[in-house]
Design a protein around this motif. Structure first.
Motif, short mmCIF file in Angstrom:
data_model
loop_
_atom_site.label_atom_id
_atom_site.label_comp_id
_atom_site.label_asym_id
_atom_site.label_seq_id
_atom_site.Cartn_x
_atom_site.Cartn_y
_atom_site.Cartn_z
N GLN A 1 0.82 -1.21 0.00
CA GLN A 1 0.00 0.00 0.00
C GLN A 1 0.86 1.26 0.00
O GLN A 1 0.53 2.25 -0.66
CB GLN A 1 -0.93 -0.02 1.22
N GLY A 2 2.00 1.23 0.73
CA GLY A 2 2.88 2.39 0.73
C GLY A 2 3.49 2.64 -0.64
O GLY A 2 3.54 3.79 -1.12
N VAL A 3 3.95 1.56 -1.29
CA VAL A 3 4.50 1.71 -2.64
C VAL A 3 3.43 2.22 -3.60
O VAL A 3 3.70 3.07 -4.48
CB VAL A 3 5.09 0.37 -3.12
N SER A 4 2.20 1.73 -3.47
CA SER A 4 1.11 2.19 -4.34
C SER A 4 0.86 3.68 -4.16
O SER A 4 0.65 4.41 -5.14
CB SER A 4 -0.16 1.39 -4.05
N ALA B 1 1.36 9.17 -6.18
CA ALA B 1 1.78 10.56 -6.03
C ALA B 1 2.73 10.98 -7.15
O ALA B 1 2.62 12.09 -7.70
CB ALA B 1 2.45 10.76 -4.67
N LEU B 2 3.66 10.08 -7.51
CA LEU B 2 4.60 10.40 -8.60
C LEU B 2 3.87 10.59 -9.91
O LEU B 2 4.15 11.53 -10.68
CB LEU B 2 5.64 9.29 -8.72
N ALA C 1 3.09 13.26 -14.19
CA ALA C 1 2.53 12.82 -15.46
C ALA C 1 1.42 13.75 -15.96
O ALA C 1 0.69 13.37 -16.88
CB ALA C 1 1.98 11.40 -15.32
N ALA C 2 1.29 14.93 -15.37
CA ALA C 2 0.24 15.85 -15.83
C ALA C 2 0.46 16.25 -17.27
O ALA C 2 -0.47 16.29 -18.09
CB ALA C 2 0.19 17.07 -14.92
#
Length: 574
Positions: A354-357, A362-363, A368-369
Motif C-alpha cells: 500500500q505504501g509503494v502504491s 503521487a509520482l 505525469a500531468a
C-alpha cells in the motif's frame, strides 16, 4: 454477412472457452478446499496447564539441549532459559570446572544443577518442569545432568588444537574440491555450447528443410540455451551454499550454522509449500481473469481488424479511428482486469504494498500531468480529424508535412527537411491550418489557392498587367488551368497599384517550389512585354538611366536615353 457470422462464431467460441476454464477453476478450488489440513497433535491438557508462557531453549554451541516450559517465581520460562544459557556458557568456558563435577542438589523440593567445587548454579528443576515434560522430577534431573555433562565434553573436545588443525585441513581440501568442480562445470558447459553451435551451423539448412511449414527451430534452441544458463547459475549457487556450510561445520564456532543448514532448508521449503498451497485459490482466480481478458482482447482486435479491412462498414466510423479506438478500448479492458485482479495479488493488503502504491500514485499525479494532457490532446486531434498523415499544415509559425501522429506528439517535416516534434497539447491550444484538406478531397475540384502580390505604376494599363500575370501563372508547373487563375487589385496606393495573383493547385506539399516558379515566370513575362517592376523611389530618378529590363529582352538598337530639359520653361537669372 459472412464476416458477421464469423464474428458470431468467434464470440460463441470465446464464451465456450470461458465456461470451460471457469468449470476447471471451480473444481480445482473444491479439491483444494477438500484437502485435509495438516494438524499438529496438541499437548495434553495437564501439560498445557503447566506451561506458563512461551518456552525457552537451552542452547550450547548452536545445539539445543532441552527446553524450559514453565515459570518460576517472577521469572518466565524464556527468562529462565536465557539465564541458564549464560551460566552454561560460563561453565563451558571455565576449564577449571570439569564436566564430571556437574551434579544435582535438592533444596526444599526443588532440584538445583550445579558444577565445580564452588557449586556454580546452572539451572533449576521444579515440579512444574517435570509436569510440563510429562516425567518425574528425578528422571528429568538425571536427563538434564547427563545432557549437560555430554555437551560440556563435546564443547571442549571441539576446541582442542587437534580438532582445529584438522578443521583447517578439511577446509583447504573442501576449497580445492569446490574450485575443481567449478572449473570442470565451466569447461563442460563451454564444450557443450561449442558442439551445439557447430551442430546447428552444420545442420541448419537440413533443419530448415525438415521443419519447413511447421515452426522455426532456432528460437527453441535459444530458449533451451537460456534455461541451461539459468540451471547452471542455480547449480553454482547450490554448490556455493553446500561449500559454505561444510566450511562452517569444520570449526566449533560456526558448527551451529552447519548443523542447522538442512533444518533451515527444510523449514524454508515447508513454508514455501504452505504459502503456495494457501495461494492456489487466488492463483486460479488470477488465471481465470487473465484468460477471460485475453479472449476479450482477441475478439476486440478481430472486430477492429475487420473494420479496417472494410469487411464491416460503419458510415460514421472513419478508417483512421480504428487504431486509436482499439488502443482506448484495450486500455479500459486492461484497467478493468487489473482492478478486478489486484485483491488477488500476493501481498496486496500488506502495508509495504500500500505504501509503494501511494508513492507511485503521487509520482504519477505530480509528474505525469504533461503526459496526460498530451495523450488527451492526441486523441482529440485524431477524432477531430484536423489533419492526416501526408497533409501540409501550419501550426503557429511552423509549416510542414505531417510524418507521424503519435499518442503524445506529432512530427512534421518542414520544406527545409527539418523534422519538428510538436507536443499534442500545443496543437490542441493552437490554430491548425490545413492546406491539403480540400486539395485532396475528390469531391472538391478547386484545390488550394496560392497568391502573391506585386506593385506597378499607374502608367501601365491594368488590362495588360492582368494578362501578363495570368500568363505567368499558366506557365507555372502544377498550377491548375481549371479553375483558371485570376487577378485582384487589392489597393490603390499613392505611387502604385497592388495586383494580387491567385492560382489553384492540388499539390500543396510543393508550395515553396510552386511559388519560386511563379515568381520567376512573373519576372520573365513582365520583361517580355517591357514592364519594369520598380519601386517608387527608383522612379523618381528614372529619366536618363538605363532600363532595368535585362539585355536579352531589349531591342538591338536600344540606347540609353539622355536627360530631357525643357528650355522654354527655364527662367533667366535675375
Amino acid at each position: 454477412m459472412l464476416t458477421v457470422l464469423f464474428l458470431l462464431d468467434r464470440f460463441s467460441l470465446l464464451l465456450t472457452k470461458i465456461l470451460m476454464v471457469s468449470v476447471v477453476c471451480i473444481v480445482g478450488l473444491h479439491l483444494i478446499g477438500a484437502t485435509p489440513a495438516r494438524s499438529q497433535s496438541p499437548l495434553a491438557p495437564e501439560v498445557q496447564q503447566a506451561i506458563g508462557a512461551e518456552p525457552g531453549s537451552v542452547v550450547l554451541d548452536g545445539k539445543t539441549l532441552f527446553q524450559i516450559r514453565s515459570n518460576f517465581g517472577p521469572l518466565s520460562a524464556l527468562q529462565r532459559a536465557n539465564l541458564t544459557n549464560e551460566q552454561l556458557s560460563a561453565v563451558a568456558s571455565n576449564l577449571q570446572i570439569s564436566p564430571e563435577s556437574v551434579r544435582a542438589e535438592n533444596v526444599q523440593g526443588i532440584t538445583l544443577i550445579v558444577a565445580g567445587e564452588k557449586n556454580v548454579h546452572i539451572t533449576t528443576i521444579t515440579p512444574e518442569d517435570a509436569k510440563a515434560e510429562g516425567a518425574t522430577q528425578e528422571t528429568l534431573t538425571q536427563k538434564y545432568v547427563a545432557t549437560i555433562r555430554s555437551s560440556l565434553i563435546t564443547f571442549r573436545e571441539q576446541r582442542s588444537i587437534e580438532k582445529i588443525v584438522r578443521g583447517v585441513g578439511y577446509a583447504i581440501l573442501a576449497t580445492l574440491l569446490f574450485w575443481l568442480t567449478i572449473r570442470l562445470l565451466n569447461k563442460l558447459f563451454a564444450v557443450t555450447l561449442d558442439r551445439l553451435g557447430n551442430w546447428l551451423e552444420h545442420y541448419s539448412d537440413r533443419l530448415k528443410d525438415a521443419n519447413r511449414g511447421v515452426l522455426p527451430i532456432t528460437p527453441f534452441i535459444t530458449v533451451i540455451l537460456h534455461f541451461a544458463e539459468l540451471g547452471r547459475s542455480v547449480l553454482y549457487l547450490f554448490l556455493a551454499c553446500v561449500y559454505l556450510f561444510m566450511i562452517f561445520g569444520f570449526f566449533p564456532w560456526t558448527q551451529g550454522l552447519s548443523s542447522n543448514f538442512w533444518a533451515i532448508i527444510g523449514a524454508t521449503l515447508a513454508e514455501t509449500e504452505r504459502a503456495i498451497v494457501g495461494y492456489l485459490p487466488n492463483l486460479f482466480t488470477l488465471v481465470l481473469i487473465v484468460f477471460i481478458t485475453r479472449e476479450i482482447l482477441a475478439f476486440i482486435h478481430l472486430f477492429f481488424k475487420e473494420i479496417k479491412l472494410g469487411s464491416i462498414s460503419l458510415p460514421w466510423f472513419y478508417a483512421d479511428w480504428v487504431q486509436p479506438t482499439f488502443q482506448l478500448v484495450r486500455f479500459f479492458v486492461f484497467a478493468l482486469a487489473l482492478a478486478i485482479a489486484m485483491p488477488f495479488i500476493p501481498g496486496f493488503k500488506s502495508p509495504a504494498f500500500q505504501g509503494v502504491s501511494l508513492v507511485l500514485s503521487a509520482l504519477l499525479t505530480l509528474g505525469a500531468a504533461s503526459a496526460v494532457s498530451n495523450i488527451i490532446g492526441g486523441f482529440i486531434v485524431v477524432y477531430t480529424r484536423s489533419f492526416q498523415i501526408g497533409d501540409m499544415i501550419k501550426i503557429g509559425e511552423l509549416i510542414g508535412i505531417v510524418l507521424e501522429k503519435d499518442v503524445l506528439v506529432t512530427r512534421i517535416r518542414t520544406p527545409k527537411n527539418v523534422v519538428i516534434t510538436i507536443p499534442n497539447s500545443t496543437i490542441l491550444s493552437s490554430n491548425v491550418i490545413n492546406y491539403s484538406t480540400l486539395a485532396k478531397d475528390l469531391g472538391d475540384t478547386t484545390g488550394l489557392v496560392l497568391h502573391t502580390t506585386i506593385t506597378l505604376g499607374y502608367d501601365i494599363p491594368w488590362q495588360k498587367v492582368h494578362q501578363v500575370l495570368i500568363e505567368a501563372a499558366q506557365a507555372t508547373p502544377q498550377i491548375l488551368s481549371n479553375p483558371a487563375p485570376f487577378v485582384l487589385q487589392t489597393s490603390l496606393n499613392d505611387f502604385n497599384v497592388s495586383y494580387e495573383l491567385n492560382a489553384y493547385t492540388d499539390c500543396p506539399e510543393y508550395s515553396p517550389e510552386i511559388y519560386s516558379d511563379l515568381h520567376r515566370n512573373i519576372q520573365d513575362k513582365c520583361n517580355e512585354v517591357g514592364i519594369e517592376i520598380m519601386s517608387p523611389s527608383f522612379l523618381a530618378l528614372r529619366d536618363g538611366n538605363h532600363s532595368t529590363i535585362p539585355e536579352d529582352y531589349l531591342p538591338n538598337d536600344y540606347k540609353t536615353p539622355g536627360f530631357y530639359v525643357d528650355a522654354s520653361k527655364s527662367q533667366p537669372p535675375t
